[in-house]
Enzyme design. Sequence first.
Site, PDB file in Angstrom:
ATOM      1  N   HIS A  40       0.860  -1.345   0.197  1.00  0.00           N
ATOM      2  CA  HIS A  40      -0.031  -0.020  -0.026  1.00  0.00           C
ATOM      3  C   HIS A  40       1.091   1.267   0.098  1.00  0.00           C
ATOM      4  O   HIS A  40       0.477   2.348   0.515  1.00  0.00           O
ATOM      5  CB  HIS A  40      -1.113  -0.108   1.088  1.00  0.00           C
ATOM      6  CG  HIS A  40      -2.166  -0.847   0.955  1.00  0.00           C
ATOM      7  ND1 HIS A  40      -3.217  -0.621   0.598  1.00  0.00           N
ATOM      8  CD2 HIS A  40      -2.125  -2.356   1.294  1.00  0.00           C
ATOM      9  CE1 HIS A  40      -4.104  -1.688   0.397  1.00  0.00           C
ATOM     10  NE2 HIS A  40      -3.456  -2.638   0.785  1.00  0.00           N
ATOM     11  N   THR A  41       1.976   1.038  -0.631  1.00  0.00           N
ATOM     12  CA  THR A  41       2.963   2.347  -0.748  1.00  0.00           C
ATOM     13  C   THR A  41       2.856   2.882  -2.161  1.00  0.00           C
ATOM     14  O   THR A  41       3.207   4.070  -2.287  1.00  0.00           O
ATOM     15  CB  THR A  41       4.522   1.939  -0.276  1.00  0.00           C
ATOM     16  OG1 THR A  41       4.697   0.681  -1.062  1.00  0.00           O
ATOM     17  CG2 THR A  41       4.719   1.804   1.127  1.00  0.00           C
ATOM     18  N   ALA A 131      -6.312 -14.223  -5.921  1.00  0.00           N
ATOM     19  CA  ALA A 131      -5.353 -14.513  -4.746  1.00  0.00           C
ATOM     20  C   ALA A 131      -4.459 -13.411  -4.111  1.00  0.00           C
ATOM     21  O   ALA A 131      -3.698 -13.726  -3.778  1.00  0.00           O
ATOM     22  CB  ALA A 131      -4.623 -15.736  -5.105  1.00  0.00           C
ATOM     23  N   GLY A 132      -4.598 -12.259  -4.976  1.00  0.00           N
ATOM     24  CA  GLY A 132      -3.656 -11.290  -4.865  1.00  0.00           C
ATOM     25  C   GLY A 132      -2.287 -11.503  -5.698  1.00  0.00           C
ATOM     26  O   GLY A 132      -1.274 -10.965  -5.126  1.00  0.00           O
ATOM     27  N   LEU A 133      -2.256 -12.325  -6.413  1.00  0.00           N
ATOM     28  CA  LEU A 133      -1.091 -12.445  -7.184  1.00  0.00           C
ATOM     29  C   LEU A 133      -1.251 -11.860  -8.837  1.00  0.00           C
ATOM     30  O   LEU A 133      -0.336 -12.150  -9.665  1.00  0.00           O
ATOM     31  CB  LEU A 133      -0.666 -14.062  -7.396  1.00  0.00           C
ATOM     32  CG  LEU A 133      -0.594 -14.583  -5.974  1.00  0.00           C
ATOM     33  CD1 LEU A 133      -0.237 -16.073  -6.277  1.00  0.00           C
ATOM     34  CD2 LEU A 133       0.636 -14.005  -5.186  1.00  0.00           C
ATOM     35  N   SER A 135      -3.250 -11.936 -11.624  1.00  0.00           N
ATOM     36  CA  SER A 135      -3.796 -12.372 -12.649  1.00  0.00           C
ATOM     37  C   SER A 135      -4.262 -11.129 -13.730  1.00  0.00           C
ATOM     38  O   SER A 135      -3.838 -11.396 -14.827  1.00  0.00           O
ATOM     39  CB  SER A 135      -4.850 -13.227 -12.394  1.00  0.00           C
ATOM     40  OG  SER A 135      -5.882 -12.844 -11.723  1.00  0.00           O
ATOM     41  N   SER A 136      -4.828 -10.392 -13.038  1.00  0.00           N
ATOM     42  CA  SER A 136      -5.571  -9.220 -13.925  1.00  0.00           C
ATOM     43  C   SER A 136      -4.507  -8.279 -14.638  1.00  0.00           C
ATOM     44  O   SER A 136      -4.516  -8.045 -15.945  1.00  0.00           O
ATOM     45  CB  SER A 136      -6.635  -8.374 -12.938  1.00  0.00           C
ATOM     46  OG  SER A 136      -5.914  -7.766 -12.159  1.00  0.00           O
ATOM     47  N   ASP A 180       1.541  -3.680  -9.780  1.00  0.00           N
ATOM     48  CA  ASP A 180       1.368  -4.933 -10.476  1.00  0.00           C
ATOM     49  C   ASP A 180       1.798  -4.750 -11.855  1.00  0.00           C
ATOM     50  O   ASP A 180       2.581  -5.733 -12.330  1.00  0.00           O
ATOM     51  CB  ASP A 180      -0.073  -5.299 -10.167  1.00  0.00           C
ATOM     52  CG  ASP A 180      -0.607  -5.236  -8.767  1.00  0.00           C
ATOM     53  OD1 ASP A 180       0.312  -5.129  -7.906  1.00  0.00           O
ATOM     54  OD2 ASP A 180      -1.639  -5.192  -8.637  1.00  0.00           O
ATOM     55  N   TYR A 229      -9.844  -1.093   0.281  1.00  0.00           N
ATOM     56  CA  TYR A 229      -8.857  -0.503  -0.437  1.00  0.00           C
ATOM     57  C   TYR A 229      -8.999   0.968  -0.715  1.00  0.00           C
ATOM     58  O   TYR A 229      -8.088   1.723  -0.371  1.00  0.00           O
ATOM     59  CB  TYR A 229      -8.757  -1.064  -1.740  1.00  0.00           C
ATOM     60  CG  TYR A 229      -7.470  -0.863  -2.530  1.00  0.00           C
ATOM     61  CD1 TYR A 229      -6.210  -1.562  -2.201  1.00  0.00           C
ATOM     62  CD2 TYR A 229      -7.258   0.073  -3.500  1.00  0.00           C
ATOM     63  CE1 TYR A 229      -5.044  -1.266  -3.253  1.00  0.00           C
ATOM     64  CE2 TYR A 229      -6.236   0.547  -4.122  1.00  0.00           C
ATOM     65  CZ  TYR A 229      -5.057  -0.305  -4.072  1.00  0.00           C
ATOM     66  OH  TYR A 229      -3.835   0.063  -4.687  1.00  0.00           O
TER      67      TYR A 229
END
Length: 392
Positions: A40-41, A131-133, A135-136, A180, A229
């Site tokens: 969250h930086t 899963a927070g990895l 994919s999008s 990301d 978020y």
Amino acid sequence: MNTGYQLLLEKTAQVFAETFGQEPEAFFQAPGRVNLIGEHTDYNDGFVLPCAIDYGTIVAASPREDDKVVLIACDYDNSRSEFDLNQPLEKMAGNQFWSNYVRGMVQAFQRAGRKIGGVNMVISGNVPQGAGLSSSASLETVTGLTLCALSGQKISNSELALAGQSSENNFVGSNTGIMDQMISASGEQGHALLLDCRSLETKAIDIPAGTAVVIINSNVKRGLVDSEYNTRRQQCEEAARIMGVKALRDADMTMLEQFAGEMSDITLRRARHVITENDRTLAACDVLAAGDLSEMGQLMAASHISMRDDFEITVPAIDTLVEIVGEVITNGGVRMTGGGFGGCIVALVPEGDIDAVKQAVESQYESRTGLKATIYVCTASDGASQVENAAA
Ligand code: GLA
């Protein structure tokens, strides 16, 4: 080429031939990511230290004579979505929602004045979804590269990432930062990347030899992620406004103490997380580059506590998972990774610890939480690229 990608290449090639009656002209890949530290930086103009992983999205593609974009998603029962580049872009719902990430890239390119031609694309990925990895982000990045390459255009990593973020923010409607897409575009094998989210400068940091990146999915059903978020973003902006700085990147602990009386306890804690997390991320680069896994572990532990107590984005099952892994590793560290409220934890440990980690998770996590975890031992990987020798 890793075996996971090999399977995706074969699948997309086969579906492409069945659908369009010819071989694809080219294949492209873009990876998912895991963030080692710096959570969250990014939307506070700060620092992050992610690495790209050997799970990603593959596209098999050919240019078309007309101005249509025809998409097939192998992972959604070969569901088909198509649109005309000369018509206004429509946002899709239900079983074509996935196509919005592609549509958003087209919108970003059109807004930037890039001329993109028609294309047939068959898409398949192996990044676990939700899963927070990222994919999008991997879908956005691979799409951007495909559209540019097939139109004979070059694109820099940062332009690709900014278009991906625009797709997410302006088309899909998620108010995410730049991390990301930047790491999916510019990852480097064997390295994590220090990313300055204000200047978009990157610096590759060696992951010490013999160190494993172990990702464990808590499989917690993530709810309210978007609203939480957005609330965190607002709280950070509020703190920056009170301290009179452009973003929390520009604040330090002395300033925070000075202004403490003017902000609520929640706002103060949110800001404290971001300010200290930026410091930890910069420190992590130095200790990782020096091969000091033990100090890295201390920083990861402090990051987790800060996310748990100050930023309040962990959940009990994630804290339990971090505790289980923390008890058995001989060196290195473990923390929650990604946006929060479920998702994954990441451990950076000597390869010799992998079995102990697996065993501890398998024997304790389900009995303590009622959930089953999924474990991925990953390799830090390269960012988006055209896949050469796809048949090899
Ligand atoms: C999500 C967002 C990123 C970043 C992280 C938290 O993954 O997409 O931009 O804000 O959360 O570090």
